[in-house]
Structure formats: C-alpha cells, structure tokens
Design an enzyme around this catalytic site. Structure first.
Site, PDB file in Angstrom:
ATOM      1  N   ASN A   7      23.882  18.196  57.115  1.00 51.50           N
ATOM      2  CA  ASN A   7      23.971  16.878  57.749  1.00 51.50           C
ATOM      3  C   ASN A   7      22.605  16.198  57.586  1.00 51.50           C
ATOM      4  OD1 ASN A   7      24.261  14.688  59.405  1.00 51.50           O
ATOM      5  ND2 ASN A   7      25.047  15.839  61.171  1.00 51.50           N
ATOM      6  N   ARG A  91      28.098  16.093  55.445  1.00 50.86           N
ATOM      7  CA  ARG A  91      28.582  15.005  56.296  1.00 50.86           C
ATOM      8  C   ARG A  91      28.172  13.689  55.637  1.00 50.86           C
ATOM      9  NH1 ARG A  91      26.335  12.572  61.806  1.00 50.86           N
ATOM     10  NH2 ARG A  91      28.051  11.124  62.112  1.00 50.86           N
ATOM     11  N   HIS A 180      32.734   8.784  63.590  1.00 51.01           N
ATOM     12  CA  HIS A 180      32.940  10.017  64.364  1.00 51.01           C
ATOM     13  C   HIS A 180      34.307  10.649  64.057  1.00 51.01           C
ATOM     14  CE1 HIS A 180      30.222   8.127  67.700  1.00 51.01           C
ATOM     15  NE2 HIS A 180      29.490   8.953  66.966  1.00 51.01           N
ATOM     16  N   ARG A 241      22.959   0.922  71.906  1.00 51.79           N
ATOM     17  CA  ARG A 241      23.785  -0.106  71.243  1.00 51.79           C
ATOM     18  C   ARG A 241      24.633  -0.846  72.273  1.00 51.79           C
ATOM     19  NH1 ARG A 241      26.243   3.908  66.792  1.00 51.79           N
ATOM     20  NH2 ARG A 241      24.523   5.330  67.176  1.00 51.79           N
ATOM     21  N   GLU A 365      31.507  19.293  65.146  1.00 49.25           N
ATOM     22  CA  GLU A 365      31.709  18.608  63.869  1.00 49.25           C
ATOM     23  C   GLU A 365      31.365  19.510  62.684  1.00 49.25           C
ATOM     24  OE1 GLU A 365      29.480  15.261  65.740  1.00 49.25           O
ATOM     25  OE2 GLU A 365      30.605  14.048  64.324  1.00 49.25           O
TER      26      GLU A 365
END
Ligand code: AMP
Length: 386
Positions: A7, A91, A180, A241, A365
């Site tokens: 990743n 990823r 995601h 965010r 993940e």
C-alpha cells in the site's frame, strides 16, 4: 499461497505478507518518511515485537528494496526467498470506469493506471511508483492491482451521475466513483456471515469511519450507491474533510477570501471537518476529550459528524427500500462507543421496523487485497500457482 500486499502512499509504503490460508499476516511493516534523511522501517514478524530501524530510503524504489530484504531476512523475515511469493497485491485508489475487478498488471494496465493519476493526483502516483519498483526488482512475480473504486462500479447510472451538463461526463469522466471499496466489500461479506444469511439476500449499509469516512448501500452484494464522489471529499464529514457542501458556498468563499484553487482545495480537504469545526484536532479521541470537558465547538463537531451519518443511513434505507444491517468499521466506527449508542437511539424505530441490526466489524483491507489477488492468480491459467 503467499501474497505480499503493498500500500504505497506519497511518503510511506505499508506491507503485509500473507499465507492466504491464514487470516493474519506472517509479517508486516511500514517504511515511513520516504524521501527524507530520516526514513524509518518498522517491521513486525508474527507474534514478535515490532523493530524500528533508520534506513536510507530516498525514494519508493529503495523503500521496496528494504521491504524485500527484511521479509527474506533469515531471522526477521517470513520467507527464504522472493520466489516463494505467488503474487504482489497493490492497493490502487482509482481504477476509473475501466477496472471493475482486481487486475493483473501488464504493461498496458500499468500505463492506464498511470493515466488515471489525473483523476487521483494524490493517490495514484505513489501506487504507480510502488508497482514500478516491484516490477523492476521482481519482474518474475505477478503483480495485481486491487482498486478502491472497483466495488462501486456496480452503481447504476442514476446514482453516479452529477446534475451538470452531460458533456462533462463524456469529456472528463466526471462522475461519482466512490472509494474504500475493498473495505466496504470485506465488511459486507463478514456481516452476511454474522447474520448467517447469503449476502445476495441482504440489504446492508456499510459505514467506513476512519480518517476518511464513507457510507455505502450494498444491495444483494452489490454497491448501489456510496457517499464519496468524484474525489474522496464528498459525503459525510471527516477528520479534515468537509464532506457535502453547497458548491456555491465554495465559490463564495473563494471570492471573499481571495483563495486560489490550491488554497480552496487545502481548506476543504485538510482544514475542515472535525478539525475545522472543533479547532482542536482531526482525531476523534482528542475532539471527544475536549467535548467532555465542556468545549461547545468540539461537542458541535461531534454532533454534526454523527447527524450526517444518520442522514446518509436514512437515504440509503430509502434507496434500498429496507435494511438488514448497518455495519460500523474503521478507527471511529470500531472504537467510538458514543457513536454506537447515538445511532441505536436515533434509529430505534427504524431498526425495529426492519428487524435490522447494528454490527461493529473490524475492517481488514490488506487481507481482502491478498485474497482478491490470490483469486485472480488461481483464475489465471497461464500463471503457475505456487
Ligand atoms: P483509521 O483511518 O481507520 O485508522 O481511523 C483513524 C481514526 O480513528 C483516528 O483519527 C481516530 O479519530 C479514530 N479512533 C481510533 N481509535 C478511537 C477510539 N478509541 N475512539 C474514538 N476514535 C478513535
């Protein structure tokens, strides 16, 4: 089958080495502060304590070399040689409309991922570097790209289309993509197992609430809508965010504050959300501590955060005409118990009406990437399975 999961971020590369028969990694770690003079490698072998070392990692290529060295180290590593690795799962954040499945990285695929850097300028370029380094130092090992956007490619057109002139979709591929995806898919599958029902028979709302937050409506195993959009800025409020905001409010602010595009982007992506509202931190633990000490803005930030989640859940119950489970995952979703309690209270009648449950399910993940990469390899007859 042994799968290395990579990743790559802009200044770090996380890795986990799996034997896909086991749900935990044989070893894992991270190279951090790549490109500085203070690069660090943290490595942990199964059941052992993590080791932290200063390393020389001026770029992603050197960082991958360190990872290859440590995972094959006779004392610290988990394999004798790289030839034991059947595949490397990467990823990749953005696969646009092209990649709907995990995909073996050929030269052509590599070039297309590179091209999508334009759609995900923060995320795809480091993934490209990680892939390129692995291809350079281990070209005999198949590389598989697992895309954050892929799971959401089942969304119907009405869910991914923005209400702007259609030509911009044609010209710039401007639409909702969602992110995601690997996490939403993983916890939806786990939820079905918990409920002892086939996922294809269920309506599940998955809430990935970590540093980034997104909510997905998973109907009969497929993503039919998701809160993040063209970029990971849209949707619920997050650590830094803002999530959903009137686009005209952004234009207004840009005019009044004389903001450049870059400054507006920074404001919405890095200085808003929990951090911007509370003025304390982007970390829910800090904001909650402050709220408990009586700070009104911190309390408001948490209230807004939770209220927006409730609104999305309501919208997705309507979109699916029902719900069987609401899944909470990632740092905040898994650990922030006031959220669990507030959701239970706010949705009391809804949960009763649909006999639905709220489930807390840890995401994984990396394991999902390893399993998906292994699946691709098993179904690729021209590659010899190891
Ligand atoms: P993730 O991106 O999944 O690693 O989630 C990171 C976020 O989870 C952090 O920013 C924290 O706000 C939040 N988090 C982690 N542990 C807790 C906790 N015990 N209570 C509340 N929030 C937490």
């Amino acid at each position: 089958m042994k799968i290395l999961v990579i990743n790559s971020g802009s200044s770090s590369i996380k890795y986990q080495l799996f034997d896909t028969r086991k749900p935990y990694p044989l070893c894992r770690g991270i190279v951090e502060r790549i490109g500085t003079r203070k690069s660090l490698l943290t490595h942990q072998k199964l059941d052992k304590r993590p080791l932290v070392n200063n390393v020389y990692a001026p770029d992603h290529y050197q960082a991958i070399r360190h990872i290859y060295d440590i995972i094959t180290n006779p004392n610290l590593g988990a394999i004798r040689s790289l030839s034991q690795i059947a595949g490397i799962g990467h990823r990749v954040v953005h696969g646009a409309e092209i990649f709907t499945q995990p995909t073996i990285i050929t030269n052509e695929v590599f070039n297309v991922i590179k091209k999508f850097s334009e759609l995900a300028p923060l995320h795809n370029p480091p993934a490209v570097l990680g892939i390129d380094a692995c291809r350079k130092f281990s070209k005999e090992i198949p590389q598989i790209a697992v895309f954050d956007t892929a799971f959401h490619q089942t969304m119907p057109q009405k869910a991914y289309t923005y209400g702007i002139p259609y030509r911009f979709y044609k010209k710039y591929s401007l639409r909702r993509y969602g992110f995601h995806g690997t996490s939403h898919m993983y916890v939806a599958v786990k939820a079905a197992k918990r409920l002892k029902k086939p996922l294809e028979s269920l309506k599940v709302i998955t809430c990935h609430l970590g540093n980034g937050c997104s909510i997905t409506a998973v109907k009969h195993g497929k993503s039919i809508d998701t809160s993040m959009g063209f970029t990971p800025l849209e949707g619920v409020m997050m650590g830094t965010r803002c999530g959903d905001i009137d686009a005209a409010a952004v234009l207004y602010l840009m005019e009044k504050e004389h903001l450049s595009i870059k400054e507006a982007d920074d404001l919405l992506n890095k200085k808003s959300g929990l951090l911007g509202l509370s003025g304390v931190s982007n970390d829910m633990r800090d904001v909650n501590k402050k709220a408990l000490s009586g700070d009104k803005r911190a309390a408001l930030a948490i209230e807004v955060f939770i209220y927006r989640i409730i609104k999305y859940i309501g919208a997705y119950i309507a979109a699916m005409d029902g719900v069987d489970a609401i899944v909470l995952t990632a740092g905040i979703g898994e650990n922030f118990t006031p959220l669990h309690q507030k959701l239970k209270n706010a949705l009391k009648n809804t949960l009763k009406k649909f006999s639905a449950r709220i489930l807390v399910i840890p995401t994984n993940e990396e394991l999902m990437i390893a399993r998906q990469a292994a699946h691709v390899l098993k179904n690729a007859p021209f590659l010899k399975a190891k």
